[in-house]
Design a protein around this motif. Structure first.
Motif, PDB file in Angstrom:
ATOM      1  N   ILE A   1     -14.108 -38.035  10.292  1.00  0.00           N
ATOM      2  CA  ILE A   1     -12.924 -37.037   9.942  1.00  0.00           C
ATOM      3  C   ILE A   1     -13.437 -35.615   9.298  1.00  0.00           C
ATOM      4  O   ILE A   1     -14.334 -35.675   8.455  1.00  0.00           O
ATOM      5  CB  ILE A   1     -12.193 -37.439   8.613  1.00  0.00           C
ATOM      6  CG1 ILE A   1     -11.413 -39.008   9.193  1.00  0.00           C
ATOM      7  CG2 ILE A   1     -10.880 -36.508   8.264  1.00  0.00           C
ATOM      8  CD1 ILE A   1     -10.538 -39.474   8.261  1.00  0.00           C
ATOM      9  N   ARG A   2     -13.213 -34.853  10.036  1.00  0.00           N
ATOM     10  CA  ARG A   2     -13.813 -33.339   9.806  1.00  0.00           C
ATOM     11  C   ARG A   2     -12.547 -32.392   9.082  1.00  0.00           C
ATOM     12  O   ARG A   2     -11.550 -32.290   9.620  1.00  0.00           O
ATOM     13  CB  ARG A   2     -14.131 -32.795  11.054  1.00  0.00           C
ATOM     14  CG  ARG A   2     -15.450 -33.250  11.955  1.00  0.00           C
ATOM     15  CD  ARG A   2     -15.963 -32.273  12.937  1.00  0.00           C
ATOM     16  NE  ARG A   2     -16.490 -31.179  12.417  1.00  0.00           N
ATOM     17  CZ  ARG A   2     -16.328 -29.979  12.880  1.00  0.00           C
ATOM     18  NH1 ARG A   2     -15.554 -29.562  13.775  1.00  0.00           N
ATOM     19  NH2 ARG A   2     -16.896 -28.723  12.149  1.00  0.00           N
ATOM     20  N   LEU A   3     -13.063 -32.044   7.821  1.00  0.00           N
ATOM     21  CA  LEU A   3     -11.918 -31.231   7.248  1.00  0.00           C
ATOM     22  C   LEU A   3     -12.689 -30.078   6.780  1.00  0.00           C
ATOM     23  O   LEU A   3     -13.950 -29.832   6.422  1.00  0.00           O
ATOM     24  CB  LEU A   3     -11.330 -31.830   6.075  1.00  0.00           C
ATOM     25  CG  LEU A   3     -12.017 -32.084   4.852  1.00  0.00           C
ATOM     26  CD1 LEU A   3     -11.228 -32.369   3.908  1.00  0.00           C
ATOM     27  CD2 LEU A   3     -12.911 -33.580   4.921  1.00  0.00           C
ATOM     28  N   THR A   4     -11.674 -28.811   6.901  1.00  0.00           N
ATOM     29  CA  THR A   4     -12.183 -27.446   6.269  1.00  0.00           C
ATOM     30  C   THR A   4     -11.613 -27.091   5.063  1.00  0.00           C
ATOM     31  O   THR A   4     -10.223 -27.317   4.797  1.00  0.00           O
ATOM     32  CB  THR A   4     -12.145 -26.288   7.240  1.00  0.00           C
ATOM     33  OG1 THR A   4     -12.650 -25.110   6.418  1.00  0.00           O
ATOM     34  CG2 THR A   4     -10.669 -26.406   7.897  1.00  0.00           C
ATOM     35  N   VAL A   5     -12.329 -26.739   3.995  1.00  0.00           N
ATOM     36  CA  VAL A   5     -11.702 -26.505   2.482  1.00  0.00           C
ATOM     37  C   VAL A   5     -12.112 -25.408   2.020  1.00  0.00           C
ATOM     38  O   VAL A   5     -13.585 -24.902   2.356  1.00  0.00           O
ATOM     39  CB  VAL A   5     -12.341 -27.815   1.783  1.00  0.00           C
ATOM     40  CG1 VAL A   5     -11.739 -27.655   0.370  1.00  0.00           C
ATOM     41  CG2 VAL A   5     -12.109 -28.978   2.614  1.00  0.00           C
ATOM     42  N   PRO A   6     -11.381 -24.556   1.245  1.00  0.00           N
ATOM     43  CA  PRO A   6     -11.822 -23.253   0.374  1.00  0.00           C
ATOM     44  C   PRO A   6     -12.809 -23.777  -0.615  1.00  0.00           C
ATOM     45  O   PRO A   6     -12.577 -24.860  -1.126  1.00  0.00           O
ATOM     46  CB  PRO A   6     -10.577 -22.800  -0.063  1.00  0.00           C
ATOM     47  CG  PRO A   6      -9.449 -23.365   0.729  1.00  0.00           C
ATOM     48  CD  PRO A   6      -9.991 -24.579   1.175  1.00  0.00           C
ATOM     49  N   THR A   7     -13.602 -22.942  -0.879  1.00  0.00           N
ATOM     50  CA  THR A   7     -14.533 -23.414  -1.784  1.00  0.00           C
ATOM     51  C   THR A   7     -14.178 -23.670  -3.199  1.00  0.00           C
ATOM     52  O   THR A   7     -14.765 -24.899  -3.591  1.00  0.00           O
ATOM     53  CB  THR A   7     -15.426 -22.145  -2.218  1.00  0.00           C
ATOM     54  OG1 THR A   7     -16.099 -21.622  -1.099  1.00  0.00           O
ATOM     55  CG2 THR A   7     -16.766 -22.508  -3.302  1.00  0.00           C
ATOM     56  N   ILE A   8     -12.870 -23.261  -3.653  1.00  0.00           N
ATOM     57  CA  ILE A   8     -12.532 -23.821  -4.878  1.00  0.00           C
ATOM     58  C   ILE A   8     -11.976 -25.132  -4.844  1.00  0.00           C
ATOM     59  O   ILE A   8     -12.246 -25.940  -5.787  1.00  0.00           O
ATOM     60  CB  ILE A   8     -11.473 -22.739  -5.541  1.00  0.00           C
ATOM     61  CG1 ILE A   8     -11.176 -22.979  -6.855  1.00  0.00           C
ATOM     62  CG2 ILE A   8     -10.392 -22.803  -4.567  1.00  0.00           C
ATOM     63  CD1 ILE A   8     -10.241 -21.981  -7.629  1.00  0.00           C
ATOM     64  N   SER A   9     -11.454 -25.434  -3.741  1.00  0.00           N
ATOM     65  CA  SER A   9     -10.892 -26.870  -3.757  1.00  0.00           C
ATOM     66  C   SER A   9     -12.085 -27.872  -3.481  1.00  0.00           C
ATOM     67  O   SER A   9     -11.882 -29.056  -4.128  1.00  0.00           O
ATOM     68  CB  SER A   9      -9.879 -26.976  -2.643  1.00  0.00           C
ATOM     69  OG  SER A   9      -8.601 -26.383  -2.751  1.00  0.00           O
ATOM     70  N   GLY A  10     -12.979 -27.372  -2.750  1.00  0.00           N
ATOM     71  CA  GLY A  10     -14.262 -28.404  -2.610  1.00  0.00           C
ATOM     72  C   GLY A  10     -15.122 -28.626  -3.578  1.00  0.00           C
ATOM     73  O   GLY A  10     -15.751 -29.715  -3.877  1.00  0.00           O
TER      74      GLY A  10
END
Length: 301
Positions: free
Chosen positions: A94-103
């Motif tokens: 599963i590939r997901l992209t996330v803003p730095t603050i959420s990650g």
């Protein structure tokens, strides 16, 4: 119409950066690859790449053609995954992209809990603050914050995130506690640059209504963790999502101020492309995220 093979060959040529590497990747000779690319340019009637001894450079037409070749490559990969049974399998990636603050916050905990349930599913998380095209770049979903623009994507709200203004006890003892938004002009306000209103604009709700006010300080960053660290060291006030500092507030190492004047509250969403046959593993992952965030919503609100 050019064949899918030539589109894919052109994609691999640009991705690898050389005829030799592309030839090795697709199992052809360098000369065959060169002839097929030349034939492709002839058939299209445009030059796609500039060739030098050191590198390949896309022409303007080549940029356009590469965009479509990449889309074909992603479509072929998706088709292969579906045909191999990965659509209903609890394995794969599963590939997901996330803003730095959420990650950097609660998401790693949620992923760890999911991986404990489904150890054969590999999670590939890309931290990136830019707005990514999920389909073109091959992502299954994104975590995004704020108002969702109208699009062909589906957005499921995971939780509502309240923002807070806070500072360390040492800073507040030295500079005083602001009693209204006007007094923020007397404070060192540390700013988070990755927000739609701009680094120095804080959204408040005071006697003049909901509005943005300009604040100033001696530190600005696009990294929320660095901002929190500066506040903990007594440098100034910060305006951040509560979840970033929930533990600090509970422990008293940071103190919330102007609670009734903060107007910022943003939804956190799982965003994914519309599809009639969404893989089971992605459905399970999104459902898991929703329940995990809801279980920990006190940290957000």
């Amino acid at each position: 119409m050019q064949t899918t093979k030539n589109l894919l060959l052109f994609y691999h040529l640009i991705e690898t950066g050389s005829f030799s590497k592309a030839a090795d990747h697709v199992g052809l000779t360098k000369s065959v690859v060169s002839k097929r690319i030349t034939g492709l340019e002839t058939a299209l009637g445009v030059q796609l790449i500039y060739r030098t001894t050191r590198k390949l450079t896309l022409t303007e037409a080549g940029e356009v053609f590469y965009y479509h070749a990449k889309a074909v490559y992603n479509a072929v990969q998706s088709a292969n995954n579906a045909m191999s049974g990965l659509g209903e399998s609890l394995t794969g990636t599963i590939r997901l992209t996330v803003p730095t603050i959420s990650g950097e916050l609660i998401l790693p905990e949620a992923i760890a809990a999911f991986s404990e349930k489904y150890p054969d599913i590999h999670i590939e998380m890309d931290l990136d603050n830019r707005f990514i095209d999920l389909v073109q770049e091959g992502f299954d979903l994104a975590i995004r914050t704020g108002a969702m623009p109208d699009s062909s994507f589906i957005a499921r709200q995971l939780v509502k995130a309240r923002w807070v203004i806070c500072g360390s006890p040492a800073y507040l003892n030295k500079q005083g506690i602001p009693l209204d938004t006007e007094q923020l002009s007397d404070h060192n306000c540390l700013c988070y640059s990755f927000q739609e209103t701009g680094a120095n604009a804080w959204l408040v709700n005071d006697k003049l209504g909901v509005r943005t006010i300009d604040v100033h300080g001696n530190f600005t960053t696009n990294n929320a963790t660095a901002l929190r660290g500066a506040a903990l060291h007594g440098q100034g006030l910060i305006y951040v999502p509560k979840v970033l500092v929930a533990q600090d507030l509970a422990q008293g190492t940071l103190v919330e101020v102007l609670t009734m004047s903060v107007a910022k509250s943003l939804g956190i969403y799982a965003v994914y492309p519309y599809t009639k046959q969404q893989p089971t593993k992605v459905k399970l992952f999104i459902e898991h995220l929703y329940h995990y965030y809801q279980h920990h919503r006190d940290q957000f609100q």
